[in-house]
Scaffold this motif. Structure first.
Motif, PDB file in Angstrom:
ATOM      1  N   GLY A 173       5.528   0.733  -8.777  1.00 21.29           N
ATOM      2  CA  GLY A 173       4.831   0.034  -7.806  1.00 21.29           C
ATOM      3  C   GLY A 173       3.776   2.397  -7.653  1.00 21.29           C
ATOM      4  O   GLY A 173       3.548   2.401  -6.241  1.00 21.29           O
ATOM      5  N   THR A 174       4.097   2.700  -8.950  1.00 19.97           N
ATOM      6  CA  THR A 174       3.778   3.691  -8.401  1.00 19.97           C
ATOM      7  C   THR A 174       2.546   4.302  -8.599  1.00 19.97           C
ATOM      8  O   THR A 174       1.868   5.495  -8.015  1.00 19.97           O
ATOM      9  N   GLN A 175       1.442   3.903  -9.378  1.00 17.56           N
ATOM     10  CA  GLN A 175       0.432   3.419  -9.045  1.00 17.56           C
ATOM     11  C   GLN A 175       0.070   3.234  -8.100  1.00 17.56           C
ATOM     12  O   GLN A 175      -1.086   4.041  -7.073  1.00 17.56           O
ATOM     13  N   ALA A 176       0.132   2.602  -6.918  1.00 17.29           N
ATOM     14  CA  ALA A 176      -0.028   2.059  -5.535  1.00 17.29           C
ATOM     15  C   ALA A 176       0.091   3.258  -4.775  1.00 17.29           C
ATOM     16  O   ALA A 176      -0.395   2.891  -3.385  1.00 17.29           O
ATOM     17  N   ALA A 177       1.636   3.653  -4.913  1.00 12.69           N
ATOM     18  CA  ALA A 177       2.155   4.873  -3.825  1.00 12.69           C
ATOM     19  C   ALA A 177       1.235   6.151  -4.232  1.00 12.69           C
ATOM     20  O   ALA A 177       0.540   7.073  -3.356  1.00 12.69           O
ATOM     21  N   ALA A 178       0.315   5.935  -5.115  1.00 10.74           N
ATOM     22  CA  ALA A 178      -0.371   7.331  -5.588  1.00 10.74           C
ATOM     23  C   ALA A 178      -1.333   7.136  -4.699  1.00 10.74           C
ATOM     24  O   ALA A 178      -2.376   8.213  -4.253  1.00 10.74           O
ATOM     25  N   THR A 179      -1.626   6.322  -5.180  1.00 10.82           N
ATOM     26  CA  THR A 179      -3.691   6.108  -4.859  1.00 10.82           C
ATOM     27  C   THR A 179      -3.222   5.500  -3.192  1.00 10.82           C
ATOM     28  O   THR A 179      -4.197   5.949  -2.674  1.00 10.82           O
ATOM     29  N   SER A 180      -2.271   5.243  -2.243  1.00  8.91           N
ATOM     30  CA  SER A 180      -2.593   5.024  -1.146  1.00  8.91           C
ATOM     31  C   SER A 180      -2.311   5.936  -0.487  1.00  8.91           C
ATOM     32  O   SER A 180      -2.817   6.353   0.500  1.00  8.91           O
ATOM     33  N   MET A 181      -1.691   7.557  -0.882  1.00  7.39           N
ATOM     34  CA  MET A 181      -1.805   8.379  -0.519  1.00  7.39           C
ATOM     35  C   MET A 181      -3.074   9.385  -1.130  1.00  7.39           C
ATOM     36  O   MET A 181      -2.988   9.529   0.955  1.00  7.39           O
ATOM     37  N   LEU A 182      -3.234   9.302  -1.600  1.00  2.51           N
ATOM     38  CA  LEU A 182      -5.106   9.715  -1.767  1.00  2.51           C
ATOM     39  C   LEU A 182      -6.054   9.447  -0.386  1.00  2.51           C
ATOM     40  O   LEU A 182      -7.062   9.779  -0.233  1.00  2.51           O
ATOM     41  N   LEU A 183      -5.864   7.858  -0.716  1.00  2.00           N
ATOM     42  CA  LEU A 183      -7.193   7.112  -0.367  1.00  2.00           C
ATOM     43  C   LEU A 183      -6.496   7.312   1.467  1.00  2.00           C
ATOM     44  O   LEU A 183      -7.597   7.427   1.937  1.00  2.00           O
ATOM     45  N   SER A 184      -5.377   7.110   1.810  1.00  2.00           N
ATOM     46  CA  SER A 184      -5.122   7.527   3.213  1.00  2.00           C
ATOM     47  C   SER A 184      -5.598   8.464   4.246  1.00  2.00           C
ATOM     48  O   SER A 184      -5.616   8.349   4.975  1.00  2.00           O
ATOM     49  N   THR A 185      -4.715   9.246   2.574  1.00  2.00           N
ATOM     50  CA  THR A 185      -5.106  10.765   3.214  1.00  2.00           C
ATOM     51  C   THR A 185      -6.439  11.084   3.429  1.00  2.00           C
ATOM     52  O   THR A 185      -7.179  12.008   4.939  1.00  2.00           O
ATOM     53  N   PHE A 186      -7.974  10.788   2.520  1.00  2.00           N
ATOM     54  CA  PHE A 186      -9.111  10.986   2.898  1.00  2.00           C
ATOM     55  C   PHE A 186      -9.976   9.921   3.654  1.00  2.00           C
ATOM     56  O   PHE A 186     -10.077  10.191   4.685  1.00  2.00           O
ATOM     57  N   LEU A 187      -9.386   8.722   4.248  1.00  2.00           N
ATOM     58  CA  LEU A 187      -9.727   8.406   5.120  1.00  2.00           C
ATOM     59  C   LEU A 187      -9.711   8.406   6.334  1.00  2.00           C
ATOM     60  O   LEU A 187     -10.036   8.581   8.179  1.00  2.00           O
ATOM     61  N   SER A 188      -8.043   9.284   6.280  1.00  2.00           N
ATOM     62  CA  SER A 188      -7.009   9.495   8.278  1.00  2.00           C
ATOM     63  C   SER A 188      -8.617  10.552   8.748  1.00  2.00           C
ATOM     64  O   SER A 188      -8.479  10.793   9.937  1.00  2.00           O
ATOM     65  N   PHE A 189      -9.105  11.065   7.958  1.00  2.00           N
ATOM     66  CA  PHE A 189     -10.397  12.056   8.956  1.00  2.00           C
ATOM     67  C   PHE A 189     -10.667  10.975   9.479  1.00  2.00           C
ATOM     68  O   PHE A 189     -10.952  11.417  11.161  1.00  2.00           O
ATOM     69  N   GLY A 190     -11.357  10.009   9.452  1.00  2.00           N
ATOM     70  CA  GLY A 190     -12.306   9.259  10.243  1.00  2.00           C
ATOM     71  C   GLY A 190     -11.504   8.552  11.521  1.00  2.00           C
ATOM     72  O   GLY A 190     -11.270   8.580  12.654  1.00  2.00           O
ATOM     73  N   THR A 191     -10.244   8.016  10.922  1.00  2.00           N
ATOM     74  CA  THR A 191      -9.347   7.089  11.639  1.00  2.00           C
ATOM     75  C   THR A 191      -8.010   7.576  12.890  1.00  2.00           C
ATOM     76  O   THR A 191      -8.611   7.662  13.941  1.00  2.00           O
ATOM     77  N   ILE A 192      -8.339   9.107  12.399  1.00  2.00           N
ATOM     78  CA  ILE A 192      -7.548  10.096  13.719  1.00  2.00           C
ATOM     79  C   ILE A 192      -8.316  10.311  14.458  1.00  2.00           C
ATOM     80  O   ILE A 192      -7.945  10.558  15.523  1.00  2.00           O
TER      81      ILE A 192
END
Length: 312
Positions: A283-302
């Protein structure tokens, strides 16, 4: 707007500046590694030591706080595994990392600066209590799941030794435990030691956030978008929601402690998820994409979480 300007923007603005600087080549990869080592080995440990040596400790330990956070984390982990197994048809090792994606956050490089920016010294003890149990516990669980699923009995037998070695050589935990011991035995803190610890500690927060943002530049949105989106939603939405429900409606605790637990639960996916995925080739691709995606989305969710909790 007050939350965005006073709390979220200083932290995430630094993340985005560091990410851009690293992507443009203005801050080379070797500098990222050096800055991360400075943060982990020389900035955060003395800050932890100095803060915990002076902190008023809870008596007894806030077990309800830990159960709320980690209980929600393991529930999300299990759900992430089930979704990966049944919906995406992944193998058990891949599903184990998918579960970890929903539960493992960036507690050190992003969590500490965000909590201390939000609550000041009052947030120190609860966030460091989570950190004391966080990494080694989740690392042990994912190792047992993956190695056990693949039938690697020899690797399973080595887990306790690996955990003890990791704890004994982790500068952050050493700083935490040393500060707690100093506090428990009521030892005097010499002024030169206090001054040096405070001076080093002042570099910890901005350097940690900058190192976190710059390190993201190494990774790319590398596919598995739907898996990454599910993992990001589990991490940014379901984990903090379950933590809030447990801390508010199942247990009764100080609102500040509850708020710290919820905010830490809402942090984006930590880089160690990718490192484990890469180590086990699962699951390397999913992990890398999740890390980037969640970081940028967290600006709004936090920002939403802070508003929902009424933090000012």
């Amino acid at each position: 707007m007050e939350i965005l300007i006073d709390i979220v923007l200083p932290v995430f603005g630094t993340v985005f500046i560091a990410y851009g600087a690293a992507r443009l080549g203005w801050f080379p990869e070797a500098a990222v590694d050096s800055l991360s080592k400075f943060v982990f080995n020389f900035a955060i440990p003395p800050m932890l030591f100095h803060t915990m040596a002076r902190q008023t400790l809870p008596d007894p330990i806030e077990w309800e706080f830990l159960i709320s956070f980690f209980g929600a984390g393991y529930a999300v982990w299990l759900l992430g595994m089930l979704i990966s197994l049944w919906w995406f048809r992944r193998d058990f090792a891949h599903a184990s990392l998918a579960g970890m994606t929903g539960a493992f956050g960036n507690t050190v490089l992003l969590g500490i600066p965000l909590i201390l920016t939000t609550f000041g010294d009052a947030g120190t003890l609860p966030v460091f209590l989570i950190i004391a149990f966080h990494s080694w516990q989740y690392f042990a669980v994912v190792t047992i799941l993956v190695e056990g699923g693949r039938g690697q009995k020899g690797a399973l037998l080595a887990i306790p030794v690996s955990i003890v070695r990791s704890l004994a050589t982790n500068p952050i935990l050493i700083g935490l435990i040393a500060g707690l011991a100093w506090n428990i035995f009521a030892l005097p803190l010499p002024k030169p030691v206090s001054d040096i610890a405070q001076f080093m500690g002042r570099a910890a927060l901005p350097c940690a956030v900058f190192a976190m943002g710059a390190s993201l530049a190494r990774y790319r949105l590398s596919g598995a978008i739907w898996e990454a989106l599910v993992g990001s939603l589990l991490k940014l939405v379901l984990f903090p929601a379950l933590t809030y429900l447990l801390a508010t409606h199942v247990f009764s605790m100080d609102p500040l402690w509850r708020n710290v637990a919820v905010i830490v639960a809402a942090l984006p996916v930590g880089v160690n998820v990718y490192l484990f995925a890469d180590r086990y080739n699962a699951g390397t691709q999913a992990a890398a994409t999740s890390m980037l995606l969640s970081t940028f989305l967290s600006f709004g969710t936090i920002a939403f979480v802070l508003h929902f909790l009424g933090v000012r």
